[in-house]
Design an enzyme around this catalytic site. Structure first.
Site, PDB file in Angstrom:
ATOM      1  N   MET A  21      12.971 -18.812   0.365  1.00  9.52           N
ATOM      2  CA  MET A  21      13.808 -19.438   1.397  1.00  9.52           C
ATOM      3  C   MET A  21      14.522 -20.659   0.823  1.00  9.52           C
ATOM      4  O   MET A  21      15.057 -21.487   1.576  1.00  9.52           O
ATOM      5  CB  MET A  21      12.966 -19.823   2.608  1.00  9.52           C
ATOM      6  CG  MET A  21      12.324 -18.603   3.254  1.00  9.52           C
ATOM      7  SD  MET A  21      11.950 -18.835   5.001  1.00  9.52           S
ATOM      8  CE  MET A  21      10.830 -20.216   4.932  1.00  9.52           C
ATOM      9  N   LEU A  24      14.049 -24.888  -3.840  1.00 11.26           N
ATOM     10  CA  LEU A  24      13.159 -24.417  -4.907  1.00 11.26           C
ATOM     11  C   LEU A  24      12.398 -25.565  -5.559  1.00 11.26           C
ATOM     12  O   LEU A  24      12.924 -26.671  -5.723  1.00 11.26           O
ATOM     13  CB  LEU A  24      13.978 -23.674  -5.968  1.00 11.26           C
ATOM     14  CG  LEU A  24      14.771 -22.463  -5.454  1.00 11.26           C
ATOM     15  CD1 LEU A  24      15.504 -21.782  -6.613  1.00 11.26           C
ATOM     16  CD2 LEU A  24      13.880 -21.459  -4.722  1.00 11.26           C
ATOM     17  N   HIS A  25      11.148 -25.274  -5.918  1.00 12.01           N
ATOM     18  CA  HIS A  25      10.299 -26.249  -6.615  1.00 12.01           C
ATOM     19  C   HIS A  25       9.539 -25.511  -7.719  1.00 12.01           C
ATOM     20  O   HIS A  25       9.749 -24.306  -7.923  1.00 12.01           O
ATOM     21  CB  HIS A  25       9.374 -26.952  -5.622  1.00 12.01           C
ATOM     22  CG  HIS A  25       8.602 -26.010  -4.737  1.00 12.01           C
ATOM     23  ND1 HIS A  25       7.691 -25.103  -5.226  1.00 12.01           N
ATOM     24  CD2 HIS A  25       8.645 -25.797  -3.394  1.00 12.01           C
ATOM     25  CE1 HIS A  25       7.176 -24.413  -4.226  1.00 12.01           C
ATOM     26  NE2 HIS A  25       7.747 -24.796  -3.110  1.00 12.01           N
ATOM     27  N   GLU A  26       8.640 -26.236  -8.379  1.00 10.53           N
ATOM     28  CA  GLU A  26       7.907 -25.649  -9.517  1.00 10.53           C
ATOM     29  C   GLU A  26       7.118 -24.393  -9.128  1.00 10.53           C
ATOM     30  O   GLU A  26       6.865 -23.544  -9.969  1.00 10.53           O
ATOM     31  CB  GLU A  26       6.954 -26.675 -10.129  1.00 10.53           C
ATOM     32  CG  GLU A  26       7.560 -27.494 -11.249  1.00 10.53           C
ATOM     33  CD  GLU A  26       8.072 -26.649 -12.422  1.00 10.53           C
ATOM     34  OE1 GLU A  26       7.340 -25.757 -12.898  1.00 10.53           O
ATOM     35  OE2 GLU A  26       9.206 -26.864 -12.856  1.00 10.53           O
ATOM     36  N   GLY A  27       6.689 -24.298  -7.868  1.00  8.23           N
ATOM     37  CA  GLY A  27       5.987 -23.084  -7.423  1.00  8.23           C
ATOM     38  C   GLY A  27       6.900 -21.872  -7.549  1.00  8.23           C
ATOM     39  O   GLY A  27       6.551 -20.860  -8.170  1.00  8.23           O
ATOM     40  N   HIS A  28       8.101 -21.986  -6.972  1.00  8.02           N
ATOM     41  CA  HIS A  28       9.074 -20.900  -7.084  1.00  8.02           C
ATOM     42  C   HIS A  28       9.399 -20.633  -8.555  1.00  8.02           C
ATOM     43  O   HIS A  28       9.502 -19.485  -8.987  1.00  8.02           O
ATOM     44  CB  HIS A  28      10.383 -21.266  -6.377  1.00  8.02           C
ATOM     45  CG  HIS A  28      10.255 -21.543  -4.912  1.00  8.02           C
ATOM     46  ND1 HIS A  28      10.435 -22.798  -4.381  1.00  8.02           N
ATOM     47  CD2 HIS A  28       9.967 -20.735  -3.866  1.00  8.02           C
ATOM     48  CE1 HIS A  28      10.283 -22.745  -3.061  1.00  8.02           C
ATOM     49  NE2 HIS A  28       9.986 -21.507  -2.720  1.00  8.02           N
ATOM     50  N   GLN A 144       0.620 -13.741   3.759  1.00  4.58           N
ATOM     51  CA  GLN A 144       1.918 -13.109   3.504  1.00  4.58           C
ATOM     52  C   GLN A 144       1.811 -12.115   2.341  1.00  4.58           C
ATOM     53  O   GLN A 144       2.318 -10.985   2.406  1.00  4.58           O
ATOM     54  CB  GLN A 144       2.943 -14.191   3.183  1.00  4.58           C
ATOM     55  CG  GLN A 144       4.250 -13.670   2.628  1.00  4.58           C
ATOM     56  CD  GLN A 144       5.269 -14.770   2.494  1.00  4.58           C
ATOM     57  OE1 GLN A 144       5.843 -15.195   3.492  1.00  4.58           O
ATOM     58  NE2 GLN A 144       5.517 -15.238   1.280  1.00  4.58           N
ATOM     59  N   SER A 176       5.259 -27.251  -1.797  1.00  2.00           N
ATOM     60  CA  SER A 176       5.852 -26.527  -0.680  1.00  2.00           C
ATOM     61  C   SER A 176       7.175 -27.177  -0.335  1.00  2.00           C
ATOM     62  O   SER A 176       7.301 -28.408  -0.414  1.00  2.00           O
ATOM     63  CB  SER A 176       4.920 -26.588   0.537  1.00  2.00           C
ATOM     64  OG  SER A 176       5.631 -26.246   1.716  1.00  2.00           O
ATOM     65  N   ARG A 178       8.202 -27.597   2.468  1.00  2.00           N
ATOM     66  CA  ARG A 178       7.960 -28.415   3.664  1.00  2.00           C
ATOM     67  C   ARG A 178       7.319 -29.767   3.332  1.00  2.00           C
ATOM     68  O   ARG A 178       7.277 -30.631   4.203  1.00  2.00           O
ATOM     69  CB  ARG A 178       7.092 -27.659   4.662  1.00  2.00           C
ATOM     70  CG  ARG A 178       7.836 -26.504   5.327  1.00  2.00           C
ATOM     71  CD  ARG A 178       7.062 -25.920   6.485  1.00  2.00           C
ATOM     72  NE  ARG A 178       7.880 -25.044   7.297  1.00  2.00           N
ATOM     73  CZ  ARG A 178       7.892 -23.710   7.190  1.00  2.00           C
ATOM     74  NH1 ARG A 178       7.118 -23.106   6.310  1.00  2.00           N
ATOM     75  NH2 ARG A 178       8.677 -22.990   7.956  1.00  2.00           N
TER      76      ARG A 178
HETATM   77  P1  AMP Z   1       9.167 -19.750   0.326  1.00  2.00           P
HETATM   78  O1  AMP Z   1      10.472 -20.176  -0.235  1.00  2.00           O
HETATM   79  O2  AMP Z   1       8.324 -20.860   0.836  1.00  2.00           O
HETATM   80  O3  AMP Z   1       9.306 -18.607   1.308  1.00  2.00           O
HETATM   81  O4  AMP Z   1       8.323 -19.151  -0.890  1.00  2.00           O
HETATM   82  C1  AMP Z   1       8.854 -18.140  -1.713  1.00  2.00           C
HETATM   83  C2  AMP Z   1       7.763 -17.637  -2.622  1.00  2.00           C
HETATM   84  O5  AMP Z   1       7.272 -18.703  -3.428  1.00  2.00           O
HETATM   85  C3  AMP Z   1       6.562 -17.080  -1.842  1.00  2.00           C
HETATM   86  O6  AMP Z   1       6.077 -15.933  -2.530  1.00  2.00           O
HETATM   87  C4  AMP Z   1       5.591 -18.215  -1.900  1.00  2.00           C
HETATM   88  O7  AMP Z   1       4.240 -17.799  -1.801  1.00  2.00           O
HETATM   89  C5  AMP Z   1       5.875 -18.775  -3.282  1.00  2.00           C
HETATM   90  N1  AMP Z   1       5.398 -20.158  -3.370  1.00  2.00           N
HETATM   91  C6  AMP Z   1       5.662 -21.183  -2.523  1.00  2.00           C
HETATM   92  N2  AMP Z   1       5.004 -22.301  -2.895  1.00  2.00           N
HETATM   93  C7  AMP Z   1       4.292 -21.969  -4.002  1.00  2.00           C
HETATM   94  C8  AMP Z   1       3.398 -22.682  -4.869  1.00  2.00           C
HETATM   95  N3  AMP Z   1       3.101 -23.960  -4.666  1.00  2.00           N
HETATM   96  N4  AMP Z   1       2.855 -22.009  -5.916  1.00  2.00           N
HETATM   97  C9  AMP Z   1       3.151 -20.701  -6.127  1.00  2.00           C
HETATM   98  N5  AMP Z   1       3.982 -19.978  -5.357  1.00  2.00           N
HETATM   99  C10 AMP Z   1       4.546 -20.599  -4.308  1.00  2.00           C
END
Ligand code: AMP
Length: 278
Positions: A21, A24-28, A144, A176, A178
Protein backbone atom coordinates in the site's frame (compact mmCIF):
# COMPACT_ATOMS: atom_id res chain seq x y z
CA UNK A 1 0.97 -3.98 -16.82
CA UNK A 2 -0.76 -6.87 -18.56
CA UNK A 3 1.49 -6.52 -21.58
CA UNK A 4 4.62 -6.54 -19.38
CA UNK A 5 3.35 -9.68 -17.65
CA UNK A 6 2.63 -11.49 -20.93
CA UNK A 7 6.05 -10.57 -22.37
CA UNK A 8 7.75 -12.12 -19.34
CA UNK A 9 5.68 -15.29 -19.60
CA UNK A 10 6.43 -15.63 -23.32
CA UNK A 11 10.17 -15.16 -22.70
CA UNK A 12 10.08 -17.76 -19.90
CA UNK A 13 11.29 -15.30 -17.29
CA UNK A 14 10.28 -15.57 -13.64
CA UNK A 15 8.56 -12.64 -11.94
CA UNK A 16 8.72 -11.83 -8.24
CA UNK A 17 5.85 -9.65 -7.04
CA UNK A 18 5.55 -7.49 -3.90
CA UNK A 19 2.07 -6.03 -3.37
CA UNK A 20 2.06 -3.00 -1.03
CA UNK A 21 0.00 0.00 0.00
CA UNK A 22 3.04 2.26 -0.40
CA UNK A 23 4.79 4.52 2.12
CA UNK A 24 7.62 2.06 1.65
CA UNK A 25 10.08 1.28 4.44
CA UNK A 26 12.83 -1.26 5.14
CA UNK A 27 10.19 -3.98 5.71
CA UNK A 28 8.88 -3.59 2.17
CA UNK A 29 12.43 -3.24 0.84
CA UNK A 30 13.46 -6.53 2.43
CA UNK A 31 10.66 -8.24 0.46
CA UNK A 32 11.73 -6.45 -2.70
CA UNK A 33 15.39 -7.46 -2.25
CA UNK A 34 14.42 -11.06 -1.73
CA UNK A 35 12.22 -10.96 -4.84
CA UNK A 36 15.17 -9.43 -6.71
CA UNK A 37 17.46 -12.30 -5.64
CA UNK A 38 15.02 -15.08 -6.51
CA UNK A 39 13.53 -13.93 -9.82
CA UNK A 40 14.47 -12.61 -13.27
CA UNK A 41 12.14 -9.62 -12.91
CA UNK A 42 10.51 -7.79 -10.01
CA UNK A 43 7.16 -6.02 -9.92
CA UNK A 44 5.87 -3.90 -7.02
CA UNK A 45 2.33 -2.60 -6.73
CA UNK A 46 1.34 0.44 -4.70
CA UNK A 47 -2.39 0.51 -4.13
CA UNK A 48 -4.25 1.76 -1.07
CA UNK A 49 -7.12 -0.67 -1.44
CA UNK A 50 -10.42 0.94 -0.40
CA UNK A 51 -12.08 -2.48 -0.12
CA UNK A 52 -10.00 -3.47 2.91
CA UNK A 53 -10.73 -0.36 5.00
CA UNK A 54 -13.80 -0.03 7.21
CA UNK A 55 -15.91 3.17 7.02
CA UNK A 56 -14.30 4.58 10.18
CA UNK A 57 -10.73 3.53 9.36
CA UNK A 58 -7.77 5.50 8.06
CA UNK A 59 -8.19 5.14 4.27
CA UNK A 60 -8.28 8.90 3.66
CA UNK A 61 -5.28 9.74 5.83
CA UNK A 62 -3.15 6.71 4.88
CA UNK A 63 0.24 8.17 3.78
CA UNK A 64 0.82 8.35 0.01
CA UNK A 65 4.40 9.60 -0.61
CA UNK A 66 4.38 8.44 -4.19
CA UNK A 67 7.54 10.12 -5.52
CA UNK A 68 9.60 8.77 -2.66
CA UNK A 69 8.18 5.26 -3.18
CA UNK A 70 9.01 5.40 -6.88
CA UNK A 71 12.59 6.50 -6.13
CA UNK A 72 13.03 3.69 -3.58
CA UNK A 73 11.74 1.14 -6.09
CA UNK A 74 14.06 2.43 -8.77
CA UNK A 75 17.05 2.27 -6.40
CA UNK A 76 16.11 -1.29 -5.39
CA UNK A 77 16.14 -2.46 -9.01
CA UNK A 78 12.38 -2.90 -9.40
CA UNK A 79 11.49 -3.49 -13.07
CA UNK A 80 7.81 -2.58 -12.96
CA UNK A 81 5.95 -0.33 -10.53
CA UNK A 82 2.19 -0.82 -10.84
CA UNK A 83 0.04 1.98 -9.43
CA UNK A 84 -3.54 1.40 -10.57
CA UNK A 85 -6.14 4.11 -9.94
CA UNK A 86 -8.93 2.71 -7.73
CA UNK A 87 -11.47 3.32 -10.48
CA UNK A 88 -9.50 1.14 -12.88
CA UNK A 89 -9.21 -1.80 -10.50
CA UNK A 90 -12.81 -1.74 -9.29
CA UNK A 91 -15.00 -1.07 -12.29
CA UNK A 92 -18.50 0.31 -11.71
CA UNK A 93 -20.80 -2.51 -10.62
CA UNK A 94 -18.01 -4.65 -9.16
CA UNK A 95 -19.67 -7.46 -7.18
CA UNK A 96 -17.28 -10.42 -7.04
CA UNK A 97 -15.43 -11.06 -3.80
CA UNK A 98 -13.01 -13.65 -2.46
CA UNK A 99 -13.78 -14.82 1.05
CA UNK A 100 -11.47 -17.16 2.96
CA UNK A 101 -14.20 -18.05 5.40
CA UNK A 102 -12.71 -19.46 8.58
CA UNK A 103 -9.22 -17.94 8.56
CA UNK A 104 -10.71 -14.46 8.11
CA UNK A 105 -12.84 -14.66 11.24
CA UNK A 106 -10.59 -14.54 14.35
CA UNK A 107 -7.95 -12.01 15.46
CA UNK A 108 -7.97 -8.92 13.20
CA UNK A 109 -11.00 -10.30 11.33
CA UNK A 110 -13.13 -9.98 14.45
CA UNK A 111 -12.34 -6.25 14.72
CA UNK A 112 -12.20 -5.37 11.02
CA UNK A 113 -15.27 -6.93 9.39
CA UNK A 114 -14.76 -7.37 5.65
CA UNK A 115 -11.04 -6.53 5.87
CA UNK A 116 -9.68 -9.89 4.69
CA UNK A 117 -12.34 -10.16 2.02
CA UNK A 118 -10.96 -6.89 0.64
CA UNK A 119 -7.38 -8.13 0.97
CA UNK A 120 -7.99 -11.54 -0.66
CA UNK A 121 -9.96 -9.96 -3.50
CA UNK A 122 -7.40 -7.30 -4.34
CA UNK A 123 -4.48 -9.72 -4.09
CA UNK A 124 -6.18 -12.18 -6.46
CA UNK A 125 -6.95 -9.31 -8.86
CA UNK A 126 -3.31 -8.18 -8.74
CA UNK A 127 -2.11 -11.76 -9.29
CA UNK A 128 -4.35 -12.02 -12.37
CA UNK A 129 -2.82 -8.86 -13.83
CA UNK A 130 0.84 -9.31 -12.83
CA UNK A 131 0.90 -13.13 -13.22
CA UNK A 132 3.88 -13.54 -10.90
CA UNK A 133 5.92 -16.70 -10.35
CA UNK A 134 6.39 -15.85 -6.67
CA UNK A 135 4.72 -13.31 -4.39
CA UNK A 136 6.32 -11.99 -1.19
CA UNK A 137 4.46 -11.23 2.05
CA UNK A 138 5.66 -10.18 5.49
CA UNK A 139 5.10 -12.26 8.61
CA UNK A 140 4.25 -9.07 10.47
CA UNK A 141 0.77 -9.38 8.97
CA UNK A 142 0.57 -13.00 9.97
CA UNK A 143 -3.15 -13.54 9.46
CA UNK A 144 -2.98 -11.84 6.06
CA UNK A 145 -0.18 -14.20 5.05
CA UNK A 146 -2.24 -17.24 6.12
CA UNK A 147 -5.36 -15.95 4.35
CA UNK A 148 -3.48 -15.42 1.10
CA UNK A 149 -1.66 -18.75 1.26
CA UNK A 150 -5.04 -20.45 1.81
CA UNK A 151 -6.71 -18.56 -1.02
CA UNK A 152 -3.88 -19.57 -3.37
CA UNK A 153 -4.24 -23.20 -2.34
CA UNK A 154 -8.04 -23.29 -2.42
CA UNK A 155 -8.37 -21.54 -5.79
CA UNK A 156 -5.40 -23.23 -7.56
CA UNK A 157 -3.69 -19.91 -8.14
CA UNK A 158 -0.35 -20.67 -9.86
CA UNK A 159 1.79 -18.49 -7.59
CA UNK A 160 4.32 -19.46 -4.94
CA UNK A 161 3.65 -17.50 -1.72
CA UNK A 162 6.91 -16.63 0.05
CA UNK A 163 6.80 -15.65 3.75
CA UNK A 164 9.41 -13.10 4.84
CA UNK A 165 10.55 -12.28 8.39
CA UNK A 166 9.45 -9.07 10.09
CA UNK A 167 11.93 -6.19 9.91
CA UNK A 168 12.20 -4.27 13.19
CA UNK A 169 13.73 -1.15 14.63
CA UNK A 170 16.56 -1.84 17.10
CA UNK A 171 13.95 -1.26 19.85
CA UNK A 172 12.00 -4.29 18.56
CA UNK A 173 9.16 -2.21 17.11
CA UNK A 174 8.03 -3.73 13.79
CA UNK A 175 8.37 -1.26 10.93
CA UNK A 176 4.98 -0.14 9.65
CA UNK A 177 3.71 2.66 7.44
CA UNK A 178 1.32 3.47 10.30
CA UNK A 179 4.19 4.15 12.75
CA UNK A 180 4.29 7.60 11.16
CA UNK A 181 0.99 8.36 12.96
CA UNK A 182 2.50 7.77 16.43
CA UNK A 183 3.20 10.79 18.61
CA UNK A 184 6.57 10.88 20.35
CA UNK A 185 5.34 9.44 23.70
CA UNK A 186 3.40 6.74 21.81
CA UNK A 187 6.44 5.87 19.75
CA UNK A 188 8.50 5.47 22.91
CA UNK A 189 5.91 3.10 24.36
CA UNK A 190 5.32 1.11 21.15
CA UNK A 191 8.31 -1.30 21.48
CA UNK A 192 6.57 -2.75 24.56
CA UNK A 193 4.24 -4.57 22.17
CA UNK A 194 6.97 -6.83 20.80
CA UNK A 195 8.49 -7.23 24.28
CA UNK A 196 5.12 -8.39 25.61
CA UNK A 197 4.64 -10.80 22.71
CA UNK A 198 8.10 -12.27 23.19
CA UNK A 199 7.38 -12.67 26.88
CA UNK A 200 4.14 -14.44 25.95
CA UNK A 201 5.99 -16.66 23.46
CA UNK A 202 8.51 -17.63 26.11
CA UNK A 203 5.73 -18.46 28.55
CA UNK A 204 3.86 -20.50 25.91
CA UNK A 205 6.74 -22.94 25.46
CA UNK A 206 6.01 -26.58 24.97
CA UNK A 207 3.28 -28.04 27.16
CA UNK A 208 2.62 -24.85 29.14
CA UNK A 209 -0.79 -23.33 29.62
CA UNK A 210 -1.40 -20.55 27.04
CA UNK A 211 -3.66 -18.72 29.50
CA UNK A 212 -0.61 -18.07 31.68
CA UNK A 213 1.30 -16.85 28.61
CA UNK A 214 -1.52 -14.46 27.77
CA UNK A 215 -1.51 -13.12 31.33
CA UNK A 216 2.27 -12.59 31.24
CA UNK A 217 2.04 -10.66 27.97
CA UNK A 218 -0.98 -8.62 29.09
CA UNK A 219 0.81 -7.68 32.29
CA UNK A 220 3.58 -6.08 30.23
CA UNK A 221 1.11 -4.39 27.88
CA UNK A 222 -0.60 -2.85 30.90
CA UNK A 223 2.59 -0.77 31.26
CA UNK A 224 2.03 0.76 27.81
CA UNK A 225 0.44 4.17 28.50
CA UNK A 226 -2.82 4.77 26.66
CA UNK A 227 -2.83 1.36 24.99
CA UNK A 228 -6.07 -0.56 24.43
CA UNK A 229 -5.62 -4.21 23.63
CA UNK A 230 -8.02 -5.44 20.91
CA UNK A 231 -6.87 -9.03 21.15
CA UNK A 232 -3.93 -11.05 22.35
CA UNK A 233 -4.01 -14.76 21.53
CA UNK A 234 -1.79 -17.83 21.36
CA UNK A 235 -2.77 -19.58 18.14
CA UNK A 236 -1.97 -22.43 15.80
CA UNK A 237 0.15 -21.09 12.89
CA UNK A 238 -1.97 -22.85 10.25
CA UNK A 239 -5.56 -22.66 11.50
CA UNK A 240 -5.18 -19.57 13.73
CA UNK A 241 -7.33 -21.40 16.30
CA UNK A 242 -6.39 -20.80 19.96
CA UNK A 243 -3.90 -23.38 21.26
CA UNK A 244 -4.95 -25.40 24.28
CA UNK A 245 -1.31 -26.18 25.09
CA UNK A 246 1.79 -24.16 24.32
CA UNK A 247 4.05 -25.56 21.63
CA UNK A 248 6.98 -24.55 19.44
CA UNK A 249 5.76 -22.94 16.23
CA UNK A 250 2.69 -21.45 17.91
CA UNK A 251 2.09 -17.76 17.31
CA UNK A 252 1.37 -15.11 19.91
CA UNK A 253 -0.46 -12.35 18.04
CA UNK A 254 -1.91 -9.06 19.18
CA UNK A 255 -3.51 -5.84 18.02
CA UNK A 256 -3.23 -2.77 20.21
CA UNK A 257 -4.63 0.70 19.78
CA UNK A 258 -2.30 3.48 20.84
CA UNK A 259 -4.11 6.78 20.51
CA UNK A 260 -5.50 6.79 16.96
CA UNK A 261 -3.02 4.21 15.69
CA UNK A 262 -3.64 0.50 15.49
CA UNK A 263 -0.50 -1.64 15.84
CA UNK A 264 -0.30 -5.37 15.15
CA UNK A 265 2.58 -7.74 15.71
CA UNK A 266 3.32 -11.34 16.61
CA UNK A 267 6.01 -13.60 18.01
CA UNK A 268 6.75 -17.25 17.38
CA UNK A 269 6.92 -19.69 20.26
CA UNK A 270 10.38 -21.23 20.31
CA UNK A 271 11.91 -18.68 17.93
CA UNK A 272 13.62 -15.40 18.83
CA UNK A 273 12.01 -12.13 17.71
CA UNK A 274 9.05 -13.70 15.94
CA UNK A 275 11.27 -15.17 13.19
CA UNK A 276 10.83 -18.51 11.43
CA UNK A 277 8.62 -19.68 8.59
CA UNK A 278 4.91 -20.37 8.93
P1 AMP B 1 1.53 -2.92 3.46
O1 AMP B 1 2.08 -1.88 2.55
O2 AMP B 1 1.48 -2.52 4.89
O3 AMP B 1 0.22 -3.49 2.96
O4 AMP B 1 2.55 -4.14 3.43
C1 AMP B 1 2.95 -4.73 2.21
C2 AMP B 1 3.74 -5.97 2.51
O5 AMP B 1 4.89 -5.65 3.28
C3 AMP B 1 2.93 -7.00 3.32
O6 AMP B 1 3.25 -8.30 2.85
C4 AMP B 1 3.44 -6.77 4.71
O7 AMP B 1 3.33 -7.92 5.54
C5 AMP B 1 4.90 -6.45 4.44
N1 AMP B 1 5.47 -5.73 5.58
C6 AMP B 1 4.99 -4.63 6.20
N2 AMP B 1 5.76 -4.28 7.25
C7 AMP B 1 6.76 -5.20 7.30
C8 AMP B 1 7.89 -5.41 8.17
N3 AMP B 1 8.14 -4.60 9.19
N4 AMP B 1 8.70 -6.46 7.91
C9 AMP B 1 8.45 -7.30 6.87
N5 AMP B 1 7.41 -7.16 6.02
C10 AMP B 1 6.58 -6.13 6.23
Amino acid sequence: MGRWAREGLRAGRSTGFVPTMGALHEGHLSLIRRARRENDRVAVSVFVNPAQFGPKEDFQRYPRPFRRDAALCRAAGVDALFVPPAGALYLPGHETWVEVEKLSRPLCGAFRPGHFRGVATVVLKLFQIVQPTRAYFGEKDFQQLRVIAKMVRDLNVPVRVVACPTVREPSGLALSSRNAFLGSAERQAAPLLQRALREGARAAASGRNPAAARRAALALLARMPGARVEYLAVVDPETLAPLSRGRAGGVVAAAVRVGKTRLIDNARVGAPRGGGRP
